[in-house]
Design an enzyme around this catalytic site. Structure first.
Site, PDB file in Angstrom:
ATOM      1  N   TYR A 123       0.648  -1.259   0.045  1.00  0.00           N
ATOM      2  CA  TYR A 123       0.123  -0.125  -0.073  1.00  0.00           C
ATOM      3  C   TYR A 123       0.711   1.208  -0.107  1.00  0.00           C
ATOM      4  CZ  TYR A 123      -3.570   3.391   1.634  1.00  0.00           C
ATOM      5  OH  TYR A 123      -4.311   4.405   1.668  1.00  0.00           O
TER       6      TYR A 123
ATOM      7  N   LYS B 260       1.016   4.279  -2.727  1.00  0.00           N
ATOM      8  CA  LYS B 260       0.827   5.718  -2.716  1.00  0.00           C
ATOM      9  C   LYS B 260       1.967   6.496  -2.744  1.00  0.00           C
ATOM     10  CE  LYS B 260      -3.666   4.896  -1.810  1.00  0.00           C
ATOM     11  NZ  LYS B 260      -4.348   5.435  -2.516  1.00  0.00           N
TER      12      LYS B 260
END
Length: 266
Positions: free
Chosen positions: A161, A165
């Site tokens: 994740y 990002k």
């Protein structure tokens, strides 16, 4: 009168829903997009906007942001049904909590498909359409993506994740340079812990990894690392996006703006 047209992905719940309703309140006609399994949620958001903001045009656009044809058609249909495109909010995203050594390739690729490929495709086809529209109707247009504070400093248990990002931040910066000459700004919002269904699901997984006894104790640990000492809500992020989408934000581009209650400082 309408301020223009805003298209939001992942609009069926959480932050995407809050952004859609806020931009409708600001005066934008709204394109609501999400995957087909969230159709009923999208239709409920559409009903709320129509009943609360008389005169606002709304259309529901089913699309999987990982599929190029879906994204191309989503943008085309928004322009056809609503008459233009002024704001693109690439909000759709997913997360998985796991140790690196236990993260599967399937999870890694799924996270990057939604969080990076989906943002890339949304940026690409929105930019193409906005450049064409500016040839006949020059106006400041906005492309906005979903990053995270995990895209500024990596978090344990969120390697995939966090990496996705960070990628959104780099993409946002590069695209801002390219599109500035067309009068299009490109920014991202970088939330901290925002209370949504996704966060609740992640938290349950994180409890096992961190050794917290329950959900309340897990959240209390997070609050102790925040200057303000309380969690954010989807409406808080929607307020930031409202500003980024406004004419007043015309001198801001290439930024990933943190909204996290003071967890981390840039």
């Amino acid at each position: 009168m309408s301020k223009g047209v805003a298209l939001i992905t992942g609009a069926g719940q959480g932050i995407g829903c809050a952004i859609s309703i806020r931009l409708a309140a600001d005066g934008f006609d709204i394109g609501l997009s999400d995957i087909p399994t969230n159709k009923s949620n999208l239709e409920e958001v559409a009903r709320e906007i129509r009943s609360t903001y008389a005169g606002r045009k709304v259309c529901v656009l089913l699309a999987d942001v990982t599929v190029e044809d879906d994204v191309r058609n989503m943008v085309d249909d928004a322009v056809t049904n609503l008459g233009g495109l002024d704001v693109m909010v690439a909000n759709a995203g997913i997360a998985v909590a796991a140790l690196l050594v236990e993260t599967t390739l399937v999870d890694w690729e799924k996270i990057f498909a939604v969080n990076v490929r989906g943002v890339f495709l949304s940026y690409k086809y929105a930019a193409q359409k906005m450049i064409t529209l500016n040839e006949t109707n020059k106006r400041g247009r906005r492309i906005i993506g979903a990053s995270s504070i995990a895209g500024k400093k990596g978090d344990e248990y969120f390697s995939a994740y966090s990496a996705s990002k960070f990628a959104v931040r780099g993409l946002t910066q590069s695209v801002a340079i390219e599109l500035g000459r067309h009068g299009i700004t490109v920014n991202a919002y970088a939330p901290g812990v925002i209370m949504t269904d996704m966060i609740n699901g992640l938290s349950e997984a994180s409890i096992k990894l961190t050794g917290s006894s329950n959900l309340d104790s897990y959240f209390e640990k997070i609050k102790k690392n925040m200057c303000l000492g309380y969690m954010g809500a989807p409406d808080d992020v929607a307020g930031l996006v409202s500003y980024i989408a406004s004419t007043e934000s015309h001198f801001i581009t290439g930024q990933s703006i943190t909204i996290d209650g003071g967890m981390r400082f840039d």
